[in-house]
Design a protein around this motif. Structure first.
Motif, short mmCIF file in Angstrom:
data_model
loop_
_atom_site.label_atom_id
_atom_site.label_comp_id
_atom_site.label_asym_id
_atom_site.label_seq_id
_atom_site.Cartn_x
_atom_site.Cartn_y
_atom_site.Cartn_z
N TRP A 170 0.84 -1.20 0.00
CA TRP A 170 0.00 0.00 0.00
C TRP A 170 0.88 1.24 0.00
O TRP A 170 2.04 1.21 0.40
CB TRP A 170 -0.98 -0.01 1.17
CG TRP A 170 -0.41 0.06 2.55
CD1 TRP A 170 -0.36 1.14 3.39
CD2 TRP A 170 0.19 -1.02 3.29
NE1 TRP A 170 0.22 0.81 4.59
CE2 TRP A 170 0.55 -0.51 4.56
CE3 TRP A 170 0.45 -2.37 3.00
CZ2 TRP A 170 1.17 -1.29 5.53
CZ3 TRP A 170 1.07 -3.16 3.98
CH2 TRP A 170 1.41 -2.61 5.22
N GLU A 171 0.30 2.35 -0.48
CA GLU A 171 1.08 3.56 -0.65
C GLU A 171 0.17 4.78 -0.72
O GLU A 171 -1.05 4.67 -0.93
CB GLU A 171 1.90 3.47 -1.93
CG GLU A 171 1.04 3.36 -3.19
CD GLU A 171 1.83 3.46 -4.48
OE1 GLU A 171 2.96 3.99 -4.46
OE2 GLU A 171 1.31 3.02 -5.52
N SER A 172 0.78 5.94 -0.56
CA SER A 172 0.07 7.19 -0.81
C SER A 172 0.07 7.45 -2.32
O SER A 172 0.90 6.91 -3.06
CB SER A 172 0.74 8.36 -0.07
OG SER A 172 2.08 8.53 -0.53
N ASP A 173 -0.85 8.27 -2.77
CA ASP A 173 -0.94 8.58 -4.20
C ASP A 173 -0.08 9.80 -4.55
O ASP A 173 0.68 10.31 -3.71
CB ASP A 173 -2.39 8.77 -4.63
CG ASP A 173 -3.09 9.92 -3.87
OD1 ASP A 173 -2.39 10.81 -3.35
OD2 ASP A 173 -4.34 9.90 -3.81
N GLY A 174 -0.24 10.29 -5.77
CA GLY A 174 0.55 11.43 -6.23
C GLY A 174 0.24 12.73 -5.53
O GLY A 174 0.98 13.71 -5.68
N ASP A 175 -0.84 12.76 -4.76
CA ASP A 175 -1.18 13.93 -3.95
C ASP A 175 -0.76 13.77 -2.50
O ASP A 175 -1.07 14.60 -1.65
CB ASP A 175 -2.69 14.21 -4.02
CG ASP A 175 -3.13 14.68 -5.40
OD1 ASP A 175 -2.37 15.43 -6.04
OD2 ASP A 175 -4.22 14.28 -5.84
N GLY A 176 -0.07 12.66 -2.20
CA GLY A 176 0.39 12.44 -0.83
C GLY A 176 -0.69 11.97 0.11
O GLY A 176 -0.58 12.15 1.33
N LYS A 177 -1.74 11.32 -0.42
CA LYS A 177 -2.82 10.84 0.43
C LYS A 177 -3.05 9.34 0.23
O LYS A 177 -2.93 8.83 -0.89
CB LYS A 177 -4.13 11.58 0.13
CG LYS A 177 -4.17 13.02 0.62
CD LYS A 177 -5.57 13.61 0.42
CE LYS A 177 -5.66 15.01 0.99
NZ LYS A 177 -7.03 15.56 0.84
N ARG A 205 2.16 -2.96 -10.99
CA ARG A 205 2.24 -1.55 -11.32
C ARG A 205 1.70 -0.72 -10.16
O ARG A 205 0.76 -1.14 -9.47
CB ARG A 205 1.44 -1.26 -12.60
CG ARG A 205 2.13 -1.73 -13.86
CD ARG A 205 1.25 -1.54 -15.08
NE ARG A 205 0.24 -2.58 -15.21
CZ ARG A 205 -1.05 -2.36 -15.41
NH1 ARG A 205 -1.51 -1.11 -15.51
NH2 ARG A 205 -1.90 -3.36 -15.53
N ALA A 206 2.29 0.44 -9.95
CA ALA A 206 1.89 1.33 -8.86
C ALA A 206 2.12 2.77 -9.32
O ALA A 206 2.26 3.03 -10.52
CB ALA A 206 2.70 1.02 -7.60
N VAL A 207 2.15 3.68 -8.39
CA VAL A 207 2.52 5.06 -8.69
C VAL A 207 3.66 5.46 -7.76
O VAL A 207 3.89 4.83 -6.72
CB VAL A 207 1.33 6.04 -8.53
CG1 VAL A 207 0.25 5.74 -9.54
CG2 VAL A 207 0.77 6.01 -7.11
N VAL A 208 4.37 6.49 -8.14
CA VAL A 208 5.48 6.98 -7.31
C VAL A 208 4.90 7.68 -6.08
O VAL A 208 4.19 8.69 -6.20
CB VAL A 208 6.36 7.96 -8.10
CG1 VAL A 208 7.45 8.55 -7.20
CG2 VAL A 208 6.99 7.26 -9.31
N PRO A 209 5.16 7.13 -4.87
CA PRO A 209 4.66 7.80 -3.67
C PRO A 209 5.51 9.02 -3.33
O PRO A 209 6.74 8.97 -3.41
CB PRO A 209 4.81 6.72 -2.59
CG PRO A 209 5.94 5.87 -3.07
CD PRO A 209 5.91 5.91 -4.57
N ILE A 210 4.87 10.12 -3.00
CA ILE A 210 5.61 11.35 -2.71
C ILE A 210 5.58 11.63 -1.21
O ILE A 210 4.74 11.07 -0.48
CB ILE A 210 5.02 12.55 -3.48
CG1 ILE A 210 3.59 12.85 -3.01
CG2 ILE A 210 5.06 12.29 -4.98
CD1 ILE A 210 3.05 14.16 -3.57
#
Length: 319
Positions: A170-177, A205-210
């Motif tokens: 699990w991870e935060s999204d591109g908005d940091g949430k 596949r995922a997104v880059v967590p910020i």
């Protein structure tokens, strides 16, 4: 009726056995610790009794050492922390995290043989409702951030693959949430459950967590401000990996170059968990990995995980 007689009748109805309760009356700053320890001594579980004896001793000594005032006792803070908790938000866990308690407990209770992947804090955003995903599928819906492809192998300490390991990520999204921070959450997003294949490999596949801040609308964030600290965490990707006969691994990966690596608000970063990534700008490769828009570059993260057996960990603990 005499007040004493009325009280004795009430105690009889309560079923209180005073023969087993140490007596105390004159409570003073010097005597209260002894009295609390005495009345807690009836606890039937020795480990629980030991923990609370130490807890009471240290708490009372802390109050004496600092001459803690009524205002500084922070009862309103604790009340507000409890009121902020919901089924999807765990403010007390966040308090433990930001004071370093979660990280310390994790480090003490999770010894690893040499070469094993280091563990770190679970964090307050794990949920049990993640969907299952097949090899190479995306845990994030389209538009949630910059593309990232994650792959590796789950191994044991002998370098052998561990097939069918359950991998929660699990991870935060591109908005940091995280998905459970949004007011409307129709289904899990940026989280998933997958399984290592017969050769121990996994990919998704995922997104880059910020980097993101802990929730800033609660008492824990207010406390951070009082302490002169920022509320931010470096971007990271969570993992919980389980397999029969192996110690469960709870960990996270952090990214080289993140300025928050050296001041993580919850003390979760470990040097061994900081990883390098590769930027891939190859439309054909992006298409083969299943990205909806192959024209966009994606980040490649390669990471193997090494799990010890339950028996190996017991040997380290001397069990």
């Amino acid at each position: 009726m005499d007040p004493g007689q009325a009280a004795r009748q009430a105690a009889a109805i309560h079923g209180t056995d005073f023969s087993k309760i140490p007596e105390f009356k004159d409570i003073t700053p010097d005597s209260i610790t002894q009295h609390v320890q005495a009345i807690n001594s009836n606890c039937p579980d020795e480990r629980t009794k030991f923990i609370f004896k130490s807890l009471v001793t240290h708490m009372h000594n802390f109050v004496r050492e600092t001459s803690l005032t009524t205002e500084e006792a922070a009862l309103d803070f604790l009340k507000a922390t409890g009121q902020k908790c919901t089924d999807l938000r765990h403010e007390f866990i966040l308090l433990s995290d930001t004071l370093g308690v979660s990280s310390l407990v994790t480090a003490i209770n999770n010894p690893k043989p040499p070469g094993c992947t280091e563990g770190t804090v679970l964090g307050p955003f794990f949920e049990e409702d993640a969907h299952d995903f097949q090899f190479g599928e995306s845990i994030a819906s389209e538009g949630k951030g910059h593309y990232m492809y994650v792959e590796g192998t789950v191994l044991n300490t002998k370098g052998e693959p561990i097939p069918n390991a359950i991998i929660d990520t699990w991870e935060s999204d591109g908005d940091g949430k995280y998905d459970n921070q949004y007011e409307v959450r129709t289904e899990p997003d940026c989280r998933g459950r997958l399984f290592s294949d017969a050769s121990g490999k996994y990919a998704y596949r995922a997104v880059v967590p910020i980097p993101y801040g802990i929730p800033d609308d609660g008492p824990v964030a207010q406390l951070m401000g009082v302490l002169g600290r920022h509320i931010y965490r470096p971007g990271h990707l969570h993992f919980q990996i389980q397999a029969p006969g192996y110690e469960t691994l709870i960990t996270a990966l952090y990214f080289e170059g993140d300025p928050y690596l050296t001041s993580d608000a919850v003390f979760g970063v470990r040097n061994s968990l900081v990883v390098k990534t590769e930027l891939v700008n190859d439309p054909a490769l992006a298409q083969s990995r299943g990205f909806p828009d192959p024209s966009k570059p994606h980040v490649l993260l390669k990471q193997d995980f090494v799990l010890p057996t339950v028996e190996e960990v017991k040997a380290l603990k001397g069990i």
